[in-house]
Design a protein around this motif. Sequence first.
Motif, PDB file in Angstrom:
ATOM      1  N   TYR A  90       0.842  -1.193   0.000  1.00  0.00           N
ATOM      2  CA  TYR A  90       0.000   0.000   0.000  1.00  0.00           C
ATOM      3  C   TYR A  90       0.879   1.246   0.000  1.00  0.00           C
ATOM      4  O   TYR A  90       1.989   1.239   0.536  1.00  0.00           O
ATOM      5  CB  TYR A  90      -0.912   0.034   1.227  1.00  0.00           C
ATOM      6  N   LEU A  91       0.351   2.306  -0.573  1.00  0.00           N
ATOM      7  CA  LEU A  91       1.052   3.582  -0.543  1.00  0.00           C
ATOM      8  C   LEU A  91       0.633   4.361   0.694  1.00  0.00           C
ATOM      9  O   LEU A  91      -0.538   4.689   0.854  1.00  0.00           O
ATOM     10  CB  LEU A  91       0.721   4.395  -1.802  1.00  0.00           C
ATOM     11  N   LEU A  92       1.581   4.660   1.570  1.00  0.00           N
ATOM     12  CA  LEU A  92       1.303   5.498   2.729  1.00  0.00           C
ATOM     13  C   LEU A  92       1.446   6.970   2.371  1.00  0.00           C
ATOM     14  O   LEU A  92       0.603   7.792   2.714  1.00  0.00           O
ATOM     15  CB  LEU A  92       2.234   5.142   3.885  1.00  0.00           C
ATOM     16  N   THR A  93       2.535   7.315   1.694  1.00  0.00           N
ATOM     17  CA  THR A  93       2.735   8.693   1.254  1.00  0.00           C
ATOM     18  C   THR A  93       3.891   8.742   0.262  1.00  0.00           C
ATOM     19  O   THR A  93       4.761   7.870   0.284  1.00  0.00           O
ATOM     20  CB  THR A  93       3.053   9.632   2.445  1.00  0.00           C
ATOM     21  N   THR A  94       3.872   9.748  -0.582  1.00  0.00           N
ATOM     22  CA  THR A  94       5.034  10.023  -1.438  1.00  0.00           C
ATOM     23  C   THR A  94       5.932  11.081  -0.820  1.00  0.00           C
ATOM     24  O   THR A  94       6.989  11.389  -1.377  1.00  0.00           O
ATOM     25  CB  THR A  94       4.581  10.518  -2.823  1.00  0.00           C
ATOM     26  N   ASP A  95       5.528  11.633   0.332  1.00  0.00           N
ATOM     27  CA  ASP A  95       6.256  12.764   0.917  1.00  0.00           C
ATOM     28  C   ASP A  95       6.528  12.585   2.407  1.00  0.00           C
ATOM     29  O   ASP A  95       6.099  13.393   3.227  1.00  0.00           O
ATOM     30  CB  ASP A  95       5.467  14.058   0.700  1.00  0.00           C
ATOM     31  N   PRO A  96       7.259  11.533   2.797  1.00  0.00           N
ATOM     32  CA  PRO A  96       7.635  11.443   4.205  1.00  0.00           C
ATOM     33  C   PRO A  96       8.718  12.455   4.527  1.00  0.00           C
ATOM     34  O   PRO A  96       9.330  13.049   3.631  1.00  0.00           O
ATOM     35  CB  PRO A  96       8.189  10.012   4.318  1.00  0.00           C
ATOM     36  N   GLY A  97       8.961  12.677   5.830  1.00  0.00           N
ATOM     37  CA  GLY A  97      10.180  13.373   6.193  1.00  0.00           C
ATOM     38  C   GLY A  97      11.356  12.530   5.735  1.00  0.00           C
ATOM     39  O   GLY A  97      11.231  11.318   5.510  1.00  0.00           O
ATOM     40  N   TYR A  98      12.513  13.147   5.602  1.00  0.00           N
ATOM     41  CA  TYR A  98      13.651  12.459   4.988  1.00  0.00           C
ATOM     42  C   TYR A  98      14.563  11.751   5.982  1.00  0.00           C
ATOM     43  O   TYR A  98      15.613  11.248   5.616  1.00  0.00           O
ATOM     44  CB  TYR A  98      14.429  13.430   4.115  1.00  0.00           C
ATOM     45  N   GLY A  99      14.172  11.704   7.252  1.00  0.00           N
ATOM     46  CA  GLY A  99      14.856  10.843   8.203  1.00  0.00           C
ATOM     47  C   GLY A  99      16.107  11.403   8.837  1.00  0.00           C
ATOM     48  O   GLY A  99      16.852  10.656   9.490  1.00  0.00           O
ATOM     49  N   THR A 100      16.358  12.693   8.716  1.00  0.00           N
ATOM     50  CA  THR A 100      17.566  13.259   9.317  1.00  0.00           C
ATOM     51  C   THR A 100      17.528  13.138  10.838  1.00  0.00           C
ATOM     52  O   THR A 100      18.488  12.662  11.460  1.00  0.00           O
ATOM     53  CB  THR A 100      17.722  14.736   8.909  1.00  0.00           C
ATOM     54  N   ARG A 101      16.430  13.563  11.441  1.00  0.00           N
ATOM     55  CA  ARG A 101      16.326  13.495  12.901  1.00  0.00           C
ATOM     56  C   ARG A 101      16.276  12.052  13.391  1.00  0.00           C
ATOM     57  O   ARG A 101      16.916  11.688  14.389  1.00  0.00           O
ATOM     58  CB  ARG A 101      15.095  14.260  13.380  1.00  0.00           C
ATOM     59  N   SER A 102      15.489  11.237  12.723  1.00  0.00           N
ATOM     60  CA  SER A 102      15.332   9.854  13.194  1.00  0.00           C
ATOM     61  C   SER A 102      16.651   9.101  13.162  1.00  0.00           C
ATOM     62  O   SER A 102      16.988   8.370  14.098  1.00  0.00           O
ATOM     63  CB  SER A 102      14.282   9.131  12.343  1.00  0.00           C
ATOM     64  N   GLN A 103      17.437   9.285  12.098  1.00  0.00           N
ATOM     65  CA  GLN A 103      18.707   8.569  12.012  1.00  0.00           C
ATOM     66  C   GLN A 103      19.704   9.107  13.030  1.00  0.00           C
ATOM     67  O   GLN A 103      20.494   8.346  13.596  1.00  0.00           O
ATOM     68  CB  GLN A 103      19.277   8.667  10.601  1.00  0.00           C
ATOM     69  N   ARG A 104      19.664  10.407  13.281  1.00  0.00           N
ATOM     70  CA  ARG A 104      20.552  10.975  14.301  1.00  0.00           C
ATOM     71  C   ARG A 104      20.219  10.383  15.672  1.00  0.00           C
ATOM     72  O   ARG A 104      21.126  10.024  16.440  1.00  0.00           O
ATOM     73  CB  ARG A 104      20.402  12.495  14.329  1.00  0.00           C
ATOM     74  N   ILE A 105      18.923  10.267  15.993  1.00  0.00           N
ATOM     75  CA  ILE A 105      18.534   9.668  17.276  1.00  0.00           C
ATOM     76  C   ILE A 105      18.998   8.223  17.356  1.00  0.00           C
ATOM     77  O   ILE A 105      19.550   7.784  18.371  1.00  0.00           O
ATOM     78  CB  ILE A 105      17.009   9.765  17.463  1.00  0.00           C
ATOM     79  N   ALA A 106      18.778   7.469  16.281  1.00  0.00           N
ATOM     80  CA  ALA A 106      19.220   6.071  16.259  1.00  0.00           C
ATOM     81  C   ALA A 106      20.729   5.973  16.429  1.00  0.00           C
ATOM     82  O   ALA A 106      21.238   5.097  17.157  1.00  0.00           O
ATOM     83  CB  ALA A 106      18.776   5.400  14.964  1.00  0.00           C
ATOM     84  N   ASP A 107      21.465   6.871  15.784  1.00  0.00           N
ATOM     85  CA  ASP A 107      22.922   6.853  15.908  1.00  0.00           C
ATOM     86  C   ASP A 107      23.360   7.178  17.342  1.00  0.00           C
ATOM     87  O   ASP A 107      24.327   6.595  17.857  1.00  0.00           O
ATOM     88  CB  ASP A 107      23.552   7.856  14.936  1.00  0.00           C
ATOM     89  N   LEU A 108      22.672   8.118  17.983  1.00  0.00           N
ATOM     90  CA  LEU A 108      22.989   8.448  19.369  1.00  0.00           C
ATOM     91  C   LEU A 108      22.734   7.262  20.286  1.00  0.00           C
ATOM     92  O   LEU A 108      23.509   6.987  21.213  1.00  0.00           O
ATOM     93  CB  LEU A 108      22.181   9.665  19.822  1.00  0.00           C
ATOM     94  N   ILE A 109      21.614   6.569  20.045  1.00  0.00           N
ATOM     95  CA  ILE A 109      21.320   5.380  20.840  1.00  0.00           C
ATOM     96  C   ILE A 109      22.392   4.316  20.623  1.00  0.00           C
ATOM     97  O   ILE A 109      22.929   3.732  21.582  1.00  0.00           O
ATOM     98  CB  ILE A 109      19.925   4.824  20.483  1.00  0.00           C
ATOM     99  N   GLU A 110      22.725   4.073  19.365  1.00  0.00           N
ATOM    100  CA  GLU A 110      23.715   3.040  19.050  1.00  0.00           C
ATOM    101  C   GLU A 110      25.081   3.369  19.659  1.00  0.00           C
ATOM    102  O   GLU A 110      25.792   2.474  20.152  1.00  0.00           O
ATOM    103  CB  GLU A 110      23.840   2.877  17.534  1.00  0.00           C
ATOM    104  N   SER A 111      25.458   4.630  19.624  1.00  0.00           N
ATOM    105  CA  SER A 111      26.752   5.005  20.193  1.00  0.00           C
ATOM    106  C   SER A 111      26.768   4.803  21.703  1.00  0.00           C
ATOM    107  O   SER A 111      27.824   4.503  22.286  1.00  0.00           O
ATOM    108  CB  SER A 111      27.089   6.465  19.853  1.00  0.00           C
ATOM    109  N   LYS A 112      25.614   4.965  22.331  1.00  0.00           N
ATOM    110  CA  LYS A 112      25.538   4.824  23.789  1.00  0.00           C
ATOM    111  C   LYS A 112      25.560   3.365  24.214  1.00  0.00           C
ATOM    112  O   LYS A 112      26.137   3.028  25.258  1.00  0.00           O
ATOM    113  CB  LYS A 112      24.263   5.508  24.296  1.00  0.00           C
ATOM    114  N   ILE A 113      24.929   2.493  23.444  1.00  0.00           N
ATOM    115  CA  ILE A 113      24.842   1.078  23.844  1.00  0.00           C
ATOM    116  C   ILE A 113      25.989   0.248  23.279  1.00  0.00           C
ATOM    117  O   ILE A 113      26.070  -0.959  23.522  1.00  0.00           O
ATOM    118  CB  ILE A 113      23.500   0.458  23.413  1.00  0.00           C
TER     119      ILE A 113
END
Length: 895
Positions: A566-589
């Motif tokens: 299914y198509l959810l959207t053609t215009d999501p956010g581009y993931g800059t914040r989400s990947q930064r948060i994931a990277d911060l979590i990964e660096s901590k653990i």
Amino acid sequence: MPVNENGRTAGKRRRLIFVAIGLAAALVLGLGAATFWTVSTVRDSFPQTTGSLKLPGLGSPVTVKRDARGVPTLYGDTAEDLFRAQGFVHAQDRFWEMDVRRHMTSGRLSEMFGADQVETDEFLRTLGWRQVAQEEYEKKLSADTKKYLRAYADGVNAYLADHSGSALSVEYAALGFVNDYEPEKWTPVDSVAWLKAMAWDLRANVEDEIDRSLLSQRFDEGQIADLYPPYPYKRNKPIVEGGSAARDGYDPEGARNTYGAAVQGLSSQMGALAQTMDEVPALLGPSGSGIGSNSWVVSGDLTTTGKPLLANDPHLAAQLPSVWYQMGLQCKRVSEECPYEVSGFSFSGMPGVVIGHNADISWGMTNLGADVADLYLEKVEDDGYLYDGESREFGTREELIKVADGEDKRITVRTTRNGPVISDRSDELAEVGKEAPVGNSAPDRGDGYAVSLRWTALEPSRTMDAVFGINAASDFEEFRDAARDFAVPSQNLVYADTEGNIGYQAPGKIPRRGTGDGSLPAPGWDPAYSWDGYIPFDALPWELNPARGYVVTANQAVVNEKEYPYLLTTDPGYGTRSQRIADLIESKIKDGGKISPDDMRTMQLDNHSEIAELLTPLLLKIELDDPMVREAQGLLKDWDYSQDTDSSAAAYFNGVYRNILKLAFGDKMPKELRPEGECLRVPPANPAADPDGPATVRECGKRDADAAQPDGGDRWFEVVRSILKDEDNRWWKTTDRKGKPLDENRDDLLEHAMVDARWELTAELGKDIDTWSWGRLHQLMLRNQTLGTDGPGVVQWLLNRGPWNLSGGEAAVNATGWNAAGGYDVLWVPSMRMVVDMADFDGSGWVNLSGASGHAFHPNYTDQTTAWAKGELYEWPFSDKAVEEATGDTMTLSP
């Protein structure tokens, strides 16, 4: 929205600018501000918070305990008593805000504020939010939900029965100078209708549909594609990784399959539509690619507490008072009849808690960004419209708009099978379809095509049921079951519980399309473009206890769209914040590290600029002749890309980035997308018609500054990234006022931007770069969203607060958003922050943007803002003992 020192009004149409501000004459020329704003008038509306008060309809007394910041926790014997008391307390602190909201959602602003609001009311009546809310209440909501809504309304009305004029809020006393308005009773439908305002402000990509259509005036398909690059799945992970979806269900553990999607659409001249939509008040925030929210949850296996930690900070409009109201709702004895033991952030005007935790679970929300609204071109003929080769009759209804101190106005609302005809609402909109390029199979345009809107929020749903269901849920199964009813606005829901589980659910009423992908206005006459039902809830992505140990949602893609049926959207956010948060979590653990509650708070304050990390090495290589520009360039050496409030490097870099976007893209945009009043010399629209005419003509922008393009969000990060290695890309080329080549490659343009930024910041901050700081450029003003947004300076001074110098920036985790096309002023912010520790609710933390009170001179009006600006969290008392220890005032509401 802020107004900068140069007088630029950011987002003027988007704000609630009311003719009632004409009270300036009454204040300044008549009685005078000093006479009107007396101590007794100002304090008249301050609520009673100690002793006892009568609240008719209660079954037994309700205790209201307020802490030092005025945040109340309510204790009652029944659910009805709790929600009746919640209505009363909301009205005590925020009734003016509630009253303005219900007039907006009903298209009745003109009744309060006069003729200047008629056009806005016409558009809102055309959308018909109130009618949809009425139908929801009458036909969709459960018996318990209706009972709670009635109890809440009774509590509001009990407060209104004993308060009027300045005793309700000082704004009513001011309004009394120009209008004899008296508030009417609150109704359950007033509460339900607020959900439509939420959905409107979070409606996803309608603006992108309009903008892509407008870009077609000036750019070819390839250039438009450059400006809407594909989502970078390899670099920025979607929310849910792995899993598989069939057309009847989603398996978070399954293998993925690949599906295709058709991409088709039409273009149209949509500038007038964009302008009309901008005039609708945006109570939650301007729409744009940089706007969003953060939430993430970490498994207890990875935390210092041994239980999950959950963080949330929704990014919404900077407004006063904050859209959120903190509150606890506690049944004295939790039972099936009274299941509520919940604390968190509520909306004044609506019962329940929207985001927070109860005794068993916690949840957070970010906007999913699903494409739930489509614009349709409609071929009008005679008294009908064309569909599938036949003429169909419009649905019609009459609306009477009452106008304070003016003539009432009647309008006829027309609807097609796709939705209301929004192009009826202005003469300009009626012209929208006249030049719309369409395929050979399109019907003759005649006098042009009308424009209709299909939007899931215009169909009755049960989202109000979902709010109460989530508040009472005790495990993931009950949480998911409640989420089934969460239709609009579609949100990412993150989850944690005291048993150690973490999870995610994508809810919402998301359409299944036939032909087309919703990225451009569609031909309403062609049944192939009609919606074909909605994505089944069981097929929406979810996961429980993922192996990675955490879930991050920050408006990025939910799943890999190429691997989902299914198509959810053609215009999501581009993931800059989400990947930064994931990277911060990964660096901590990494190497067995653990994440603490304070680590979660620190992550919320991360000011890292991804675009700075990408561009700065190139900027440092540019050879500059001007010593003053070289001096500014030196600020970037050894910079860690952190946008702290005292950083001079962050100030200069953001100035350079703003000018890069302006030179490469902004100055080339059609006028409908450029900031209002920004005038350029551009080639004439049709030079062949007058070969001896001027080489350039003066053309001025028409878009509000807070909605103009390029806004600088992470979509633009991807645009710049995609051409950065191509030094001779066409976007790097610019011309002077006479149309002669100016910048011929990337480095030319980067040098140009560095020079322009040096002199722009010199004008803003002074010649001495040692005095520069990002916070001096990047300021937050909190403005009362009615009388504080315009009018006499003395009234604004009395109602508004600020400025605050802020750190953070566009697409940073600490997302203090600004629009690069318009300036550096802060437009949207983390509207609240919370960190929930499932091992110790009393050890959790929260903070609001402003304060609990909506009364301008009350001690709790903006008492949380300084702590918020510093990134501090207050203790969040939940247990009976913690609430009692934090209590400053206690009031008893008695039958």
